[in-house]
Design a protein around this motif. Structure first.
Motif, PDB file in Angstrom:
ATOM      1  N   GLY A   4       0.812  -1.207   0.000  1.00 43.50           N
ATOM      2  CA  GLY A   4       0.000   0.000   0.000  1.00 43.50           C
ATOM      3  C   GLY A   4       0.842   1.251   0.000  1.00 43.50           C
ATOM      4  N   GLY A   5       0.373   2.279  -0.674  1.00 41.91           N
ATOM      5  CA  GLY A   5       1.071   3.553  -0.687  1.00 41.91           C
ATOM      6  C   GLY A   5       2.192   3.596  -1.698  1.00 41.91           C
ATOM      7  N   ASN A   6       2.917   4.678  -1.659  1.00 44.15           N
ATOM      8  CA  ASN A   6       4.017   4.899  -2.597  1.00 44.15           C
ATOM      9  C   ASN A   6       5.269   4.162  -2.163  1.00 44.15           C
ATOM     10  N   ASP A   7       6.093   3.823  -3.139  1.00 48.42           N
ATOM     11  CA  ASP A   7       7.414   3.268  -2.852  1.00 48.42           C
ATOM     12  C   ASP A   7       8.301   4.447  -2.460  1.00 48.42           C
ATOM     13  N   LEU A   8       8.983   4.331  -1.326  1.00 49.82           N
ATOM     14  CA  LEU A   8       9.826   5.442  -0.915  1.00 49.82           C
ATOM     15  C   LEU A   8      11.131   4.977  -0.315  1.00 49.82           C
ATOM     16  N   THR A   9      12.109   5.862  -0.396  1.00 50.09           N
ATOM     17  CA  THR A   9      13.402   5.663   0.250  1.00 50.09           C
ATOM     18  C   THR A   9      13.353   6.461   1.547  1.00 50.09           C
ATOM     19  N   PHE A  10      13.808   5.844   2.621  1.00 47.38           N
ATOM     20  CA  PHE A  10      13.748   6.499   3.925  1.00 47.38           C
ATOM     21  C   PHE A  10      14.960   6.121   4.744  1.00 47.38           C
ATOM     22  N   THR A  11      15.208   6.910   5.792  1.00 49.19           N
ATOM     23  CA  THR A  11      16.276   6.599   6.737  1.00 49.19           C
ATOM     24  C   THR A  11      15.682   6.599   8.138  1.00 49.19           C
ATOM     25  N   THR A  20      18.156  -7.519  12.338  1.00 53.12           N
ATOM     26  CA  THR A  20      16.699  -7.653  12.358  1.00 53.12           C
ATOM     27  C   THR A  20      16.073  -6.740  11.317  1.00 53.12           C
ATOM     28  N   ALA A  21      16.475  -5.491  11.294  1.00 54.86           N
ATOM     29  CA  ALA A  21      15.949  -4.543  10.312  1.00 54.86           C
ATOM     30  C   ALA A  21      16.444  -4.858   8.913  1.00 54.86           C
ATOM     31  N   LEU A  22      17.719  -5.175   8.787  1.00 52.91           N
ATOM     32  CA  LEU A  22      18.285  -5.448   7.465  1.00 52.91           C
ATOM     33  C   LEU A  22      17.635  -6.665   6.814  1.00 52.91           C
ATOM     34  N   ASP A  23      17.326  -7.681   7.598  1.00 49.33           N
ATOM     35  CA  ASP A  23      16.660  -8.873   7.065  1.00 49.33           C
ATOM     36  C   ASP A  23      15.226  -8.575   6.659  1.00 49.33           C
ATOM     37  N   ARG A  24      14.568  -7.703   7.391  1.00 50.07           N
ATOM     38  CA  ARG A  24      13.159  -7.389   7.128  1.00 50.07           C
ATOM     39  C   ARG A  24      12.986  -6.457   5.925  1.00 50.07           C
ATOM     40  N   LEU A  25      14.014  -5.668   5.648  1.00 46.54           N
ATOM     41  CA  LEU A  25      13.943  -4.652   4.598  1.00 46.54           C
ATOM     42  C   LEU A  25      14.970  -4.950   3.504  1.00 46.54           C
ATOM     43  N   PRO A  26      14.566  -5.649   2.455  1.00 44.52           N
ATOM     44  CA  PRO A  26      15.498  -5.973   1.363  1.00 44.52           C
ATOM     45  C   PRO A  26      16.143  -4.706   0.796  1.00 44.52           C
ATOM     46  N   ASN A  27      17.387  -4.819   0.422  1.00 46.99           N
ATOM     47  CA  ASN A  27      18.167  -3.711  -0.163  1.00 46.99           C
ATOM     48  C   ASN A  27      18.434  -2.579   0.820  1.00 46.99           C
ATOM     49  N   SER A  28      18.261  -2.825   2.115  1.00 44.85           N
ATOM     50  CA  SER A  28      18.593  -1.808   3.110  1.00 44.85           C
ATOM     51  C   SER A  28      20.075  -1.904   3.444  1.00 44.85           C
ATOM     52  N   ARG A  29      20.591  -0.822   4.023  1.00 44.45           N
ATOM     53  CA  ARG A  29      22.010  -0.832   4.399  1.00 44.45           C
ATOM     54  C   ARG A  29      22.257   0.130   5.545  1.00 44.45           C
ATOM     55  N   VAL A  30      23.225  -0.217   6.366  1.00 40.63           N
ATOM     56  CA  VAL A  30      23.657   0.673   7.444  1.00 40.63           C
ATOM     57  C   VAL A  30      24.507   1.759   6.803  1.00 40.63           C
ATOM     58  N   ILE A  31      24.131   3.010   7.032  1.00 39.78           N
ATOM     59  CA  ILE A  31      24.910   4.107   6.460  1.00 39.78           C
ATOM     60  C   ILE A  31      25.738   4.848   7.507  1.00 39.78           C
ATOM     61  N   VAL A  40      22.221   4.102  11.725  1.00 33.76           N
ATOM     62  CA  VAL A  40      21.305   4.748  10.789  1.00 33.76           C
ATOM     63  C   VAL A  40      21.224   3.846   9.568  1.00 33.76           C
ATOM     64  N   ILE A  41      20.001   3.510   9.189  1.00 37.42           N
ATOM     65  CA  ILE A  41      19.755   2.598   8.079  1.00 37.42           C
ATOM     66  C   ILE A  41      18.995   3.333   6.992  1.00 37.42           C
ATOM     67  N   GLU A  42      19.384   3.076   5.751  1.00 40.39           N
ATOM     68  CA  GLU A  42      18.650   3.565   4.589  1.00 40.39           C
ATOM     69  C   GLU A  42      17.967   2.374   3.950  1.00 40.39           C
ATOM     70  N   ALA A  43      16.706   2.548   3.571  1.00 44.53           N
ATOM     71  CA  ALA A  43      15.944   1.431   2.998  1.00 44.53           C
ATOM     72  C   ALA A  43      14.893   1.956   2.025  1.00 44.53           C
ATOM     73  N   ASN A  44      14.291   1.021   1.296  1.00 45.05           N
ATOM     74  CA  ASN A  44      13.173   1.311   0.399  1.00 45.05           C
ATOM     75  C   ASN A  44      12.030   0.396   0.771  1.00 45.05           C
ATOM     76  N   SER A  45      10.816   0.920   0.713  1.00 39.88           N
ATOM     77  CA  SER A  45       9.638   0.104   0.989  1.00 39.88           C
ATOM     78  C   SER A  45       8.397   0.864   0.564  1.00 39.88           C
ATOM     79  N   PHE A  46       7.267   0.169   0.581  1.00 40.57           N
ATOM     80  CA  PHE A  46       5.993   0.837   0.361  1.00 40.57           C
ATOM     81  C   PHE A  46       5.582   1.521   1.655  1.00 40.57           C
ATOM     82  N   GLU A  47       5.015   2.701   1.507  1.00 39.63           N
ATOM     83  CA  GLU A  47       4.724   3.546   2.673  1.00 39.63           C
ATOM     84  C   GLU A  47       3.836   2.876   3.719  1.00 39.63           C
TER      85      GLU A  47
END
Length: 86
Positions: A4-11, A20-31, A40-47
């Motif tokens: 649901g919602g828009n695909d967005l990049t967030f931190t 735990t977060a990295l496994d739950r959020l594909p293509n996420s990374r610790v920045i 601090v993690i950057e990730a992409n997901s649906f809102e």
């Protein structure tokens, strides 16, 4: 995540076990690693899906960007707290 919602990049800042977060959020990374042990993690997901996951993390998470997601999390948390007003 829910679609649901828009695909967005967030931190967000995360005070729990980072994998735990990295496994739950594909293509996420610790920045950034913080001096207090959080990251601090950057990730992409649906809102809509990420909103539910973030709120479920309770005090172990703080959304940093984008401002629209920060506002959405704040609005949801305020609505939750309002349920406890007597």
């Amino acid at each position: 995540m829910l679609h649901g919602g828009n695909d967005l990049t967030f931190t967000f800042r995360y005070w729990a076990f980072p994998p735990t977060a990295l496994d739950r959020l594909p293509n996420s990374r610790v920045i950034k690693k913080m001096s207090d042990g959080s990251v601090v993690i950057e990730a992409n997901s649906f809102e809509q899906g990420i909103l539910l996951w973030l709120i479920g993390q309770g005090p172990r998470v703080k959304v940093l960007t984008p401002p629209s997601l920060v506002k959405a999390v704040r609005t949801e948390l305020e609505a939750t707290l309002a349920k406890y007003d007597d």
